[in-house]
Design an enzyme around this catalytic site. Sequence first.
Site, PDB file in Angstrom:
ATOM      1  N   SER A 180       0.829  -1.201   0.000  1.00  0.00           N
ATOM      2  CA  SER A 180       0.000   0.000   0.000  1.00  0.00           C
ATOM      3  C   SER A 180       0.870   1.260   0.000  1.00  0.00           C
ATOM      4  O   SER A 180       1.676   1.429  -0.912  1.00  0.00           O
ATOM      5  CB  SER A 180      -0.957  -0.055   1.192  1.00  0.00           C
ATOM      6  OG  SER A 180      -1.970   0.891   1.069  1.00  0.00           O
ATOM      7  N   ASP A 276      -8.923  -3.347  -6.440  1.00  0.00           N
ATOM      8  CA  ASP A 276      -8.244  -3.018  -5.195  1.00  0.00           C
ATOM      9  C   ASP A 276      -9.230  -2.398  -4.194  1.00  0.00           C
ATOM     10  O   ASP A 276      -9.809  -1.326  -4.438  1.00  0.00           O
ATOM     11  CB  ASP A 276      -7.101  -2.049  -5.480  1.00  0.00           C
ATOM     12  CG  ASP A 276      -6.296  -1.749  -4.227  1.00  0.00           C
ATOM     13  OD1 ASP A 276      -5.329  -2.476  -3.981  1.00  0.00           O
ATOM     14  OD2 ASP A 276      -6.653  -0.795  -3.493  1.00  0.00           O
ATOM     15  N   HIS A 342      -6.876  -5.998  -0.695  1.00  0.00           N
ATOM     16  CA  HIS A 342      -5.840  -4.962  -0.683  1.00  0.00           C
ATOM     17  C   HIS A 342      -4.720  -5.468   0.214  1.00  0.00           C
ATOM     18  O   HIS A 342      -4.926  -5.629   1.417  1.00  0.00           O
ATOM     19  CB  HIS A 342      -6.410  -3.646  -0.147  1.00  0.00           C
ATOM     20  CG  HIS A 342      -5.411  -2.527  -0.095  1.00  0.00           C
ATOM     21  ND1 HIS A 342      -4.894  -1.941  -1.237  1.00  0.00           N
ATOM     22  CD2 HIS A 342      -4.825  -1.901   0.945  1.00  0.00           C
ATOM     23  CE1 HIS A 342      -4.050  -0.988  -0.879  1.00  0.00           C
ATOM     24  NE2 HIS A 342      -3.985  -0.941   0.436  1.00  0.00           N
TER      25      HIS A 342
END
Length: 420
Positions: A180, A276, A342
């Site tokens: 991320s 995502d 994610h």
Amino acid sequence: MESGIITMAGWLSIFIWSVLVMSAQVHGDQLIDITFLKSAIPKGAVCLDGSPPAYSYFEGYGNGSNSWIVYLQSGGWCSSKIDCYNRSTTPRGSTYPFIGNQTNFSGLLDTNSTFNPDFYNWHKVYIYYCDGSSFMSDIKHVDPRTNVTYRGARIFKVVMEELLSKGMGNAQNAMLVGTSAGAMTTTLHCDKFRKLFQKNSRVKCVSDSGFIIHGKGLLGDHYREKYYADVIRTHGLRKSLPKSCTSKMNPNLCLFPEYYVGDIQTPLFLLESAFDAFQIEYNTLPAVGGRLGWSNCLGNLRHCNSTQLGIMRDFRNTFIGALLKLKHSLSRGMFVHSCYLHGHILIIQEWTCSSLQGNNILANKTIAQAISDWYFDRTSFRQIDVENDLPRNCSSSLTPELFVHKCLATLSTHPTCSYS
Ligand SMILES: *[C@@H]1O[C@H](CO)[C@@H](O)[C@H](O)[C@H]1NC(C)=O
Ligand SMILES: *[C@@H]1O[C@H](CO)[C@@H](O)[C@H](O)[C@H]1NC(C)=O
Ligand SMILES: *[C@@H]1O[C@H](CO)[C@@H](O)[C@H](O)[C@H]1NC(C)=O
Ligand SMILES: *[C@@H]1O[C@H](CO)[C@@H](O)[C@H](O)[C@H]1NC(C)=O
Ligand SMILES: *[C@@H]1O[C@H](CO)[C@@H](O)[C@H](O)[C@H]1NC(C)=O
Ligand SMILES: *[C@@H]1O[C@H](CO)[C@@H](O)[C@H](O)[C@H]1NC(C)=O
Ligand SMILES: *[C@@H]1O[C@H](CO)[C@@H](O)[C@H](O)[C@H]1NC(C)=O
Ligand SMILES: *[C@@H]1O[C@H](CO)[C@@H](O)[C@H](O)[C@H]1NC(C)=O
Ligand SMILES: *[C@@H]1O[C@H](CO)[C@@H](O)[C@H](O)[C@H]1NC(C)=O
């Protein structure tokens, strides 16, 4: 103001989620002590609240003793002075006293060869994220109103120096990887990281759910433009953004990987979901009033109506379009699936077993197998799931214990996982 609240909730949910996933780990604890780098304080290389940077280090051995993995923690960004002040009172803006004193190593960081056959005995470093700028900021003055410091770039530098002092510079193999916001750190710092090693060493970078798109024309584009421009302004990043991008377009767009990843010289792997979850929920839905009306759909994809699926499909098409538009590179790897997720790489269900109801496997390979093959130059790996244009629920209905048990049984008899 609203954007700040959403962001705060965003990283908080990721944080809580990752804690839940970690505690679901079913094999022996691999708790590695955290080092607080107090020597960084006089150099001004500190978290938002002035606390020292922190990392956990596992010493490699055997044929892993010349190989290093450097992992960068996830956690979003802060996009205003108040937002960053708020963050400075949380574990994503401070290492004191919230983060405890040990880190659970799993997934790519797993030290058990059964779960992580290619990397279990490598040197492994987990770097905590506490600056809110993907380790890019370096503002000399402390904010007099809040006492907040913006020094991410210094933290990155000082921690790398620390690792070099442990012998990292002599590595034959090295991998920089993050999830991320940590994946964005990875792509932004990848070529700089490469320079720490000798020419003949194998150095590669892996971005785990860090291809955060601008997606001009896609729902939420104005929100995204403003949000990431706010991050750039708040942290004073204009000068440090990739020159390959700032020289040819509006610098406020230069945190979007689609505008700089093509120019990265070091081999890079993009591990992504075309659906995502973070980008859909926090970077797209703000344009339709946020996640509020969406809780049924986000909680269970079966409850999504046609409008919602249409928005998700548009996201996916734009996302894949942006990947395909990147300047071609033979050394780039890609694993782009359609599960609503994610972050993968520290999660045993994803990394080792490729989360399996419906098999999150591409070209018959799990994520671990695909990335290992690419890393060791056994084969290239560039796979995008073009068949599923709707988000898939790939979470297993098995308990974590049963899941991992089944995964291990399958791994030992077949080269790939395949079960539900
Ligand atoms: C690590 O995971 C185990 C479960 O496998 C859990 O009991 C423990 O509290 C976790 N430790 C930390 C520091 O999160
Ligand atoms: C270390 O040895 C194992 C088993 O022979 C092999 O699978 C692995 O690729 C080796 N790792 C490195 C870095 O050479
Ligand atoms: C900062 O925290 C305060 C108190 O919790 C909250 O009221 C405010 O909305 C937050 N601001 C931002 C930008 O997140
Ligand atoms: C970790 O923290 C706990 C409580 O905060 C403390 O009791 C313990 O001694 C610490 N362990 C180490 C290894 O520092
Ligand atoms: C690795 O995990 C397996 C399966 O849980 C376990 O049987 C084995 O003892 C572990 N090995 C080590 C070195 O901890
Ligand atoms: C900033 O730090 C100074 C000196 O430690 C302190 O007196 C002041 O209250 C702090 N300000 C804020 C907003 O925390
Ligand atoms: C789907 O749900 C959203 C959010 O509740 C709503 O705004 C939209 O009108 C619904 N669309 C259809 C076709 O029912
Ligand atoms: C995925 O399926 C599981 C089990 O059927 C369910 O509990 C969960 O809510 C679903 N998640 C999503 C995002 O659809
Ligand atoms: C994957 O494996 C199955 C069975 O082993 C085989 O039938 C199939 O052709 C393989 N697919 C690919 C893309 O290699």
